[in-house]
Structure formats: C-alpha cells, structure tokens
Write an enzyme that holds these catalytic residues in place. Structure first.
Site, PDB file in Angstrom:
ATOM      1  N   ASP A  92      64.062  28.662  15.976  1.00  0.00           N
ATOM      2  CA  ASP A  92      65.048  28.601  17.068  1.00  0.00           C
ATOM      3  C   ASP A  92      64.454  27.970  18.330  1.00  0.00           C
ATOM      4  O   ASP A  92      65.096  27.134  18.976  1.00  0.00           O
ATOM      5  CB  ASP A  92      65.583  30.000  17.393  1.00  0.00           C
ATOM      6  CG  ASP A  92      66.516  30.505  16.299  1.00  0.00           C
ATOM      7  OD1 ASP A  92      67.165  29.679  15.649  1.00  0.00           O
ATOM      8  OD2 ASP A  92      66.582  31.733  16.105  1.00  0.00           O
TER       9      ASP A  92
ATOM     10  N   LYS B 285      68.144  38.925  11.522  1.00  0.00           N
ATOM     11  CA  LYS B 285      66.965  38.241  12.067  1.00  0.00           C
ATOM     12  C   LYS B 285      65.840  39.160  12.526  1.00  0.00           C
ATOM     13  O   LYS B 285      64.678  38.845  12.393  1.00  0.00           O
ATOM     14  CB  LYS B 285      67.378  37.424  13.294  1.00  0.00           C
ATOM     15  CG  LYS B 285      67.923  36.072  12.999  1.00  0.00           C
ATOM     16  CD  LYS B 285      68.199  35.372  14.316  1.00  0.00           C
ATOM     17  CE  LYS B 285      68.650  33.967  14.083  1.00  0.00           C
ATOM     18  NZ  LYS B 285      68.881  33.211  15.298  1.00  0.00           N
TER      19      LYS B 285
END
Ligand code: ATR
Length: 271
Positions: free
Chosen positions: A102, A66
């Site tokens: 997220d 990520k």
C-alpha cells in the site's frame, strides 16, 4: 500448472482487483487466474487453510483481514510490520509470506506523476489503515514534516506517536495547509454515498499537490475543488493500480507495466 490468486474481502464483489490482474494476465499471456473470494471475518483464522484447499498460491487481503492475519503468519516483511497490515499473501516453499504494497502504491503513483515535488511538509487527513500506510510511505520518501489531522484527535495522536510525526486538531486542518507540498485525504469523505470533504484550500501554496485515496467517484468533490483552483491532483485509482504491481510480480513472475489502457479499463468499470 495454472497459478491461482484471489482477493479476499467481506464484501468483495465491488473489488476492481480481478479486472486489474485479469488484464495483466491476458496482456502477458500468463496461464493464471485471479478471483474474488468472500470470507466472513469470523473465519479469518481459516484463511490460510481455505486458500490451500482451493490451490491458491497468493492473495490480496482487504479490510478487515489485513490486520487480523498477522497472528497466523511467521514470515512478514519489514514494510508490512512497520505498517501493521498485510495486503499480499504468497505461498513459497510451503510457507505463507505476508507483505504490504500500500505504501509502495501511493509512493510509486506520486513519484510517477510528480517527480519534481518538494518534500518539506505533508498534511494527511484521517487516521485509519490507509493513513497508516501513507504516513509510512511519506516518511520513507523523505518528507521532513508530516501532520496527521483526524476527526477523532486521539487516533491521530496515537498514529503520530507511532511514526514520530505530528498530529493536529481536525478544526485546525485548514491552518495546517500553510507551506504544505502535499495534502492527502485518507478519510472516507467524498466516497460514493458519503458526505463530501469540503475544505478551504486558500492557505495551500499554489504548487501543492492534492491527493485523494477515494477512487469511487474518481473525481471526488475535493479533487474537483482543487482542480478548479489549478492545483495538481492525484486520484485514488493510481494507488490501487500501483499497489497491485508487486503482488502480480510475486505470484505470476512478471512485473507488469502500468499503462494508460489499464487505467481506462478500470475507469470504465467505475462508471
Ligand atoms: P481506512 O482503513 O480505509 O483508512 P477507517 O479505518 O475506517 O478506513 O478510517 C476512516 C477514516 O475516515 C477515519 O480517519 C475517520 O475518522 P475517525 O477516526 O474520527 O472515525 C474518517 N472519517 C469517516 N467519516 C468521517 C467524517 N464524517 N468526518 C471526518 N472524518 C471521517
């Protein structure tokens, strides 16, 4: 041509994302695939060529990719830049674009379940990648006061400085619950195989919401203790499902509904 997306991780077998996206592909009768692709962290520099060679149009990234992908992307959306992590890759006009859902996932779940919540004060436990996304998410939602408490205080201070919020000693976390509208666990405590997160919730106001981002088990010791004391609770599966909505839409062109069925299917996988 059938569109292909995948989740990239190391390891990745445990990921629920193929089940989730597979369910929506079937539900919306879309000619597409969503696979799990294991890529060694040493190969992270090759993620984009690997995806292209396998004809993928998109991917979800899990840890540790990520954050490392940043240097390989020229198109990164504002939310991903602010969070410092990319969890969605999309190939558009021959260029790879990075975004982050997220914070969106946490916000969307919270807003769906608790539309009436107060947004005065939130206490976030932990200072890792998940805490980063949730701190950003709560800031953008308008929380007035956000406090980060972490076992390693320097990490909480660093993150708090980055987002202009407050930090607190791990030993003082229970005192920080006074006046809190929302308590969020982003640490790995409570996860299957880990020690439970044991908290004294006596200073938390009765109308506070207790959220855990851990979803395996679904009912963490923290959520169980909170339920026993009649607090509203949010489990980690909601964030997982909602963060997938913008990703699915980006790759497959349909914004999927989050229904009870999708939750049930994922819950069954966790048993
Ligand atoms: P993620 O990116 O998923 O948030 P992470 O970066 O590994 O994962 O962060 C894990 C968090 O759990 C950290 O805040 C970590 O605290 P430290 O920064 O002190 O390591 C927290 N954590 C892990 N084990 C813990 C424990 N036994 N007690 C308290 N906090 C713990």
């Amino acid at each position: 041509m059938s569109k292909k997306a995948c989740v990239i991780g190391w390891p990745v077998q445990h990921s629920l994302s193929p089940v989730l996206h597979g369910y929506w592909l079937k539900q919306y009768d879309i000619d597409g695939q969503y696979n799990a692709l294991e890529i060694n962290p040493e190969d992270y520099g090759n993620i984009l060529p690997i995806l292209e060679s396998k004809n993928y149009v998109g991917a979800n990234l899990t840890l540790p990719h990520k954050e490392k992908i940043f240097q390989h992307l020229t198109h990164i959306d504002e939310e991903a830049k602010a969070i410092g992590a990319v969890n969605i890759l999309k190939l558009k006009d021959g260029q790879w674009h990075g975004s982050n859902s997220d914070a969106y996932g946490f916000r969307a779940h919270l807003l769906k379940e608790c539309p009436d919540m107060k947004k005065q004060k939130a206490l976030i436990l932990g200072a890792g990648g998940a805490a980063r996304a949730i701190t950003y998410g709560l800031k953008t939602l308008g929380f007035k006061q956000i406090i980060l408490s972490n076992r390693t205080l320097e990490k909480a201070q660093h993150l708090a400085n980055h987002f202009s919020v407050e930090s607190s000693d791990w030993n003082a976390k229970e005192n920080q619950m006074q006046g809190c509208d929302l308590l969020v666990n982003t640490t790995s405590l409570g996860m299957k195989g880990q020690a439970p997160l044991v908290l004294d919730l006596s200073q938390l106001p009765a109308n506070a919401i207790v959220a855990d981002i851990v979803y395996n088990p679904l009912q963490t010791p923290l959520l169980q203790a909170a339920k026993n004391k009649h607090f509203r609770t949010l489990d980690g599966l909601g964030m997982l499902i909602y963060q997938a909505v913008p990703a699915f839409e980006a790759w497959f062109g349909v914004r999927p509904e989050v229904d009870e069925n999708v939750r049930k299917i994922l819950e069954a996988k966790l048993c």
